[in-house]
Structures are given as C-alpha cells and as structure tokens.
Design a protein around this motif. Sequence first.
Motif, PDB file in Angstrom:
ATOM      1  N   ILE A   1       0.855  -1.187   0.000  1.00 31.73           N
ATOM      2  CA  ILE A   1       0.000   0.000   0.000  1.00 31.73           C
ATOM      3  C   ILE A   1       0.889   1.234   0.000  1.00 31.73           C
ATOM      4  O   ILE A   1       1.872   1.304   0.741  1.00 31.73           O
ATOM      5  CB  ILE A   1      -0.932   0.025   1.232  1.00 31.73           C
ATOM      6  N   ILE A   2       0.545   2.182  -0.857  1.00 27.10           N
ATOM      7  CA  ILE A   2       1.166   3.508  -0.855  1.00 27.10           C
ATOM      8  C   ILE A   2       0.070   4.486  -0.463  1.00 27.10           C
ATOM      9  O   ILE A   2      -0.979   4.536  -1.105  1.00 27.10           O
ATOM     10  CB  ILE A   2       1.747   3.859  -2.234  1.00 27.10           C
ATOM     11  N   ALA A   3       0.267   5.246   0.598  1.00 32.60           N
ATOM     12  CA  ALA A   3      -0.803   6.100   1.130  1.00 32.60           C
ATOM     13  C   ALA A   3      -0.247   7.428   1.603  1.00 32.60           C
ATOM     14  O   ALA A   3       0.875   7.506   2.105  1.00 32.60           O
ATOM     15  CB  ALA A   3      -1.513   5.395   2.292  1.00 32.60           C
ATOM     16  N   ALA A   4      -1.047   8.479   1.427  1.00 31.93           N
ATOM     17  CA  ALA A   4      -0.652   9.818   1.856  1.00 31.93           C
ATOM     18  C   ALA A   4      -1.842  10.509   2.506  1.00 31.93           C
ATOM     19  O   ALA A   4      -2.977  10.362   2.051  1.00 31.93           O
ATOM     20  CB  ALA A   4      -0.149  10.643   0.672  1.00 31.93           C
ATOM     21  N   PRO A   5      -1.628  11.281   3.581  1.00 35.28           N
ATOM     22  CA  PRO A   5      -2.729  12.001   4.221  1.00 35.28           C
ATOM     23  C   PRO A   5      -3.115  13.241   3.434  1.00 35.28           C
ATOM     24  O   PRO A   5      -2.269  13.847   2.755  1.00 35.28           O
ATOM     25  CB  PRO A   5      -2.140  12.383   5.583  1.00 35.28           C
ATOM     26  N   TYR A   6      -4.393  13.623   3.486  1.00 36.57           N
ATOM     27  CA  TYR A   6      -4.818  14.910   2.949  1.00 36.57           C
ATOM     28  C   TYR A   6      -5.498  15.700   4.061  1.00 36.57           C
ATOM     29  O   TYR A   6      -5.964  15.135   5.052  1.00 36.57           O
ATOM     30  CB  TYR A   6      -5.711  14.752   1.719  1.00 36.57           C
ATOM     31  N   ARG A   7      -5.536  17.015   3.905  1.00 38.80           N
ATOM     32  CA  ARG A   7      -5.879  17.906   5.011  1.00 38.80           C
ATOM     33  C   ARG A   7      -7.087  18.774   4.687  1.00 38.80           C
ATOM     34  O   ARG A   7      -7.386  19.045   3.528  1.00 38.80           O
ATOM     35  CB  ARG A   7      -4.677  18.791   5.369  1.00 38.80           C
ATOM     36  N   GLY A   8      -7.749  19.216   5.741  1.00 37.72           N
ATOM     37  CA  GLY A   8      -8.884  20.111   5.616  1.00 37.72           C
ATOM     38  C   GLY A   8      -8.554  21.476   6.192  1.00 37.72           C
ATOM     39  O   GLY A   8      -7.399  21.912   6.175  1.00 37.72           O
ATOM     40  N   HIS A   9      -9.560  22.158   6.714  1.00 35.70           N
ATOM     41  CA  HIS A   9      -9.373  23.499   7.265  1.00 35.70           C
ATOM     42  C   HIS A   9      -8.360  23.472   8.408  1.00 35.70           C
ATOM     43  O   HIS A   9      -8.352  22.566   9.238  1.00 35.70           O
ATOM     44  CB  HIS A   9     -10.706  24.043   7.771  1.00 35.70           C
ATOM     45  N   GLY A  10      -7.502  24.492   8.435  1.00 36.85           N
ATOM     46  CA  GLY A  10      -6.513  24.596   9.492  1.00 36.85           C
ATOM     47  C   GLY A  10      -5.366  23.628   9.374  1.00 36.85           C
ATOM     48  O   GLY A  10      -4.564  23.482  10.305  1.00 36.85           O
ATOM     49  N   GLY A  11      -5.259  22.941   8.245  1.00 34.77           N
ATOM     50  CA  GLY A  11      -4.162  21.998   8.062  1.00 34.77           C
ATOM     51  C   GLY A  11      -4.341  20.691   8.801  1.00 34.77           C
ATOM     52  O   GLY A  11      -3.398  19.897   8.897  1.00 34.77           O
TER      53      GLY A  11
END
Length: 347
Positions: free
Chosen positions: A302-312
């Motif tokens: 698995i290759i995975a990366a986090p993504y962000r919302g408001h305020g990082g």
Amino acid sequence: MMAHSIIDLSDRARDIFRVVVEAYLDAGQPVGSRTISRLSTLNLSPASIRNVMQDLEEVGLLAAPHTSAGRIPTESGLRLFVDGMLQATDPSEEEQRAIERELTGEGPIEEALAGASAVLSGLSACAGLVMVPRQEMVIRQFSFVPLSDRQALTILVGEDGTVENRVMELMPGTRSSMLIEAANFLTARLGGLTLAEAQTRLAQELDGARHAIDTAARALVENGIAAWTTDPSDRPVLIVRGQANLIDEDAAADLDRVRQLLDELEEKSEIARLLDRARAGTSTRIFIGSENKLFSLSGSSIIAAPYRGHGGRVVGVVGVIGPTRLNYARVVPMVDFTAQTLTRLMQ
C-alpha cells in the motif's frame, strides 16, 4: 535476518542490486546475470555478477524463486530500495491533468473522493483507496429528555445546526434535576469542541468539578459523551475502486495470492485501520507485504498519503494497493500529488 542499509553495501553490490530491483519492478520477472550485464554500465562478467548476486541473496536482499537462475528482491530488499535508492519523479503533465480533472471541486465532496480513488486506480493499474474524513461535529448544546425511569434521550446539537440523538440507560433513582445538571455541565464545559476533543478534556473537567457536580450527575455526563464516541458510525469510511486491476496476466500464475488480496479488500475496517497509521505522517507512507500482518499472505503493498482540511488538520488518507511489484518511483509521487490536490480542494 539483520536489517541492512545502503551504506552496508559495496559500490558494486549497490549497483547490481539497483539494476535487479528496477528490472524486476519493470518486467515482473526474475533477473539474471546476463540481463544485468546488458542493462548496467558495469564492466563485469556474468560470472562476477552472479557472485555478487549470491552475496546479496545470502544477506536476505535477493531471492531465487523456484529453480530459476535469476533473482528477485525480497520484501526486505524492496524496503531497502524504497528507503535508500528510490528516485521518484513528479507525475507527468498528462497525469496531473487527469487527477485535477477528477478533483474540480464541482459537486459534493463525496464525488471528488470517489473520483480520486478511481483516477488513481486507472493511472497506477492498482486498486485506488480513499479513506473519507470522519464527520466530527462541533458541540453547541447537550440535552437529556427522560423517556422512562430507566431511559433518557440524549440530544446533541452541533454548531452547524445538525441534531442527533441516542437512547441511553439511566441509573436507578436518577432524578430530572440530575439530567438538567448534567446537560448544563456538558454544554458549558464542552461547547465549541469536537466530540474527540470533548472526550479528551472530560476527565480533566470532571476532576476539577468534583465538588460542583454530584456522583449521579457525573455518571450521566460520562455516559452522555460515551453515547457518541463509541458509536459505530464514527468509523472511517473506505472507498475502493479498480479491484479488477489486480487480476492481470502476471497474476494469473498466482491466483491464490490474488484471491487472498481480494478477500482482504473486503475487510475494509482492517484496511481503514492500516490507512489510519498514515494519518499521523507528514508525507507518503509505503507498507510492503508482510511488514503489515493484514497482507502477510497476499504479499501486497500500500502507498498512502494524508490529505488535510481546514486549518491543516489531517482528515483522511488516499492511496493505492497492489502487488509488491509496483512502480514505486512513478506511483509514490502520483499518490502524493493526489493528496495535495485533495488538500487544496478541501481548504
């Protein structure tokens, strides 16, 4: 077997190891000494190359499948390559445009997340994965409404106006005044927090208010929060697209592994827990084969990366799953670019 690093290898062993791994990831076949002598700039005979390959096999970085004279990297070898030798390049302009077309911001965010999973699947020839953000309601007000001597309705109003309710059991002898006291305490002390933040702060608040709230009301306060923090709907949702990509010509010779992987994909809660580990990181994470117990049988990565919302704040994870023979140099930056694009979309 002891762990190795790139600096443990001689220049000759490092060059041969790199050629073996890159050739294997490209073609999916064991790599022989004659292939290496053709692909590399090393001025070595096939016999000398075979000796080095034997040394790499003895330290656990290469393996000889079946009776083949060629070698393939072991999972330890792949980890060494990914951590110390991988030369990733940015996605091509065509790949970037394909990802951005799916993530335009037009329509519900759920469509964009499903699109991210689908486009990654198409570009990587793997199965695409997206862990949907948890719905973290911000608390505005708590209320308790008695239903009987043994039950009450717990009502939670969020800052966005949403209203949810749960039925909770009451201790014998609970009075209406206790319900009011507990609701006022929760609203005053935990208003403006998410449920996760409220759960973290609750113990401190109750300890500091030991004389301000009686024992029965204290139990109501704890149970009122627990009614949501233990609710199954709080679990992350996983979107999977492109499972058919996992059944290709190379997989036909190893159908048991493919069946095992497809079975693992059905256990979405287990994969979601694995992806949750990527939430804590600041960059793309790579999980190779039996490094994770979930994929110890299928030998998948698995290759995975986090993504962000408001305020990082990290709100979800995007990635791909496929055989350990992935084009890591191409797929890693592709996943990273998708995560960055989702982040821009959600801010």
